[in-house]
Design a protein around this motif. Structure first.
Motif, short mmCIF file in Angstrom:
data_model
loop_
_atom_site.label_atom_id
_atom_site.label_comp_id
_atom_site.label_asym_id
_atom_site.label_seq_id
_atom_site.Cartn_x
_atom_site.Cartn_y
_atom_site.Cartn_z
N GLY A 1 1.09 -1.29 -0.40
CA GLY A 1 0.01 -0.37 0.27
C GLY A 1 0.63 1.23 -0.06
O GLY A 1 0.31 2.76 0.38
N HIS B 1 0.35 4.18 -4.31
CA HIS B 1 -1.46 3.74 -4.35
C HIS B 1 -2.39 3.37 -5.95
O HIS B 1 -1.33 3.80 -6.75
N ALA C 1 -3.26 -1.76 -2.55
CA ALA C 1 -3.67 -1.61 -1.37
C ALA C 1 -4.68 -1.10 -0.81
O ALA C 1 -4.95 -1.13 0.74
N GLU D 1 -4.71 -2.22 3.69
CA GLU D 1 -5.16 -1.52 4.63
C GLU D 1 -6.48 -2.28 5.62
O GLU D 1 -5.92 -2.43 6.02
N CYS E 1 -11.76 6.23 1.65
CA CYS E 1 -11.17 7.07 0.15
C CYS E 1 -11.85 7.79 -0.28
O CYS E 1 -11.43 9.08 -0.30
N VAL F 1 -6.62 10.31 -2.92
CA VAL F 1 -5.21 9.21 -3.52
C VAL F 1 -4.17 9.85 -3.66
O VAL F 1 -4.27 11.80 -3.83
#
Length: 224
Positions: free
Chosen positions: A23, A26, A158, A162, A213, A220
């Motif tokens: 990760g 990204h 990624a 997470e 996100c 990002v």
């Protein structure tokens, strides 16, 4: 060549791939060939070769002018890859359990049991949990499915990384304890159940992380 006999290009490829899997790089992030060369302490030639190899595996998108981007995914695409990764990994776990020897079972149970000795290091607990899964996957001895699993993991790397962080050490400890007991007790069905529950936690956390996100402007990281 390094002491392990790998070429510079292979080492560079592994370094970039690990950054994606962890990760650190990204989806949607733009990479600079020169920055990668400076960071890894090599010329741009092995960087370009490694990136070309990764692009061939669908890990990166290459554009004219040396632009390299880790492909971003919509939530629907991510869910499809996550489902595929789950199906493949579960099948490999099933085959690996079927092919294991008593010594294999003992070794994997001991590895899983080591989580209990490292509860003060959450990151290590997560790593051990993942290593237990990979040890069983390797026993399946199915290179095609393993290759497909790597591709699926990479495509949603990624968010999965997470997800593992969000699922945390407690999930890894529960999983390790359950699968160690199952292996020592000779119950493959219980081992498969413990693996499924572990994936439930990681997948849910990964989806939650991706949702957060998407809702956060600038989440990002675009680097030059």
């Amino acid at each position: 060549m390094d002491p392990a006999g790998r070429s510079i290009q292979a080492r560079v490829r592994d370094s970039i791939l690990q950054a994606i899997l962890s990760g650190a790089i990204h989806p949607g992030q733009r990479l600079s060939i020169q920055t990668l060369a400076d960071t890894l302490g090599v010329s741009t030639t092995p960087i370009r070769e490694a990136l070309s190899s990764l692009a061939g595996d669908g890990v990166l998108d290459l554009f004219p002018g040396g632009i390299v981007i880790v492909p971003a995914m919509t939530r629907a695409q991510f869910e499809q890859w996550l489902w595929l990764r789950r199906v493949i990994e579960s099948r490999l776990i099933e085959r690996g359990l079927e092919r294991k020897t008593p010594s294999d079972a003992a070794a994997i149970a001991d590895l899983a049991g080591s989580v209990a000795r490292n509860t003060l290091d959450p990151a290590l607990c997560v790593e051990i949990g993942a290593a237990v899964i990979d040890r069983i996957v390797t026993l399946a001895n199915d290179s095609v499915l393993e290759s497909n699993l790597r591709r699926a993991r990479i495509r949603c790397a990624a968010a999965l990384a997470e997800g593992q962080r969000r699922a945390g050490a407690e999930a890894a400890i529960r999983f390790a304890a359950a699968i160690a007991d199952a292996l020592r007790g000779g119950s493959d069905s219980d081992a498969r159940i413990s693996h499924g529950r572990y994936l439930d936690g990681i997948d849910a956390a990964a989806l939650a992380g991706m949702g957060a996100c998407e809702a956060t402007p600038g989440c990002v990281d675009f680097s030059t």
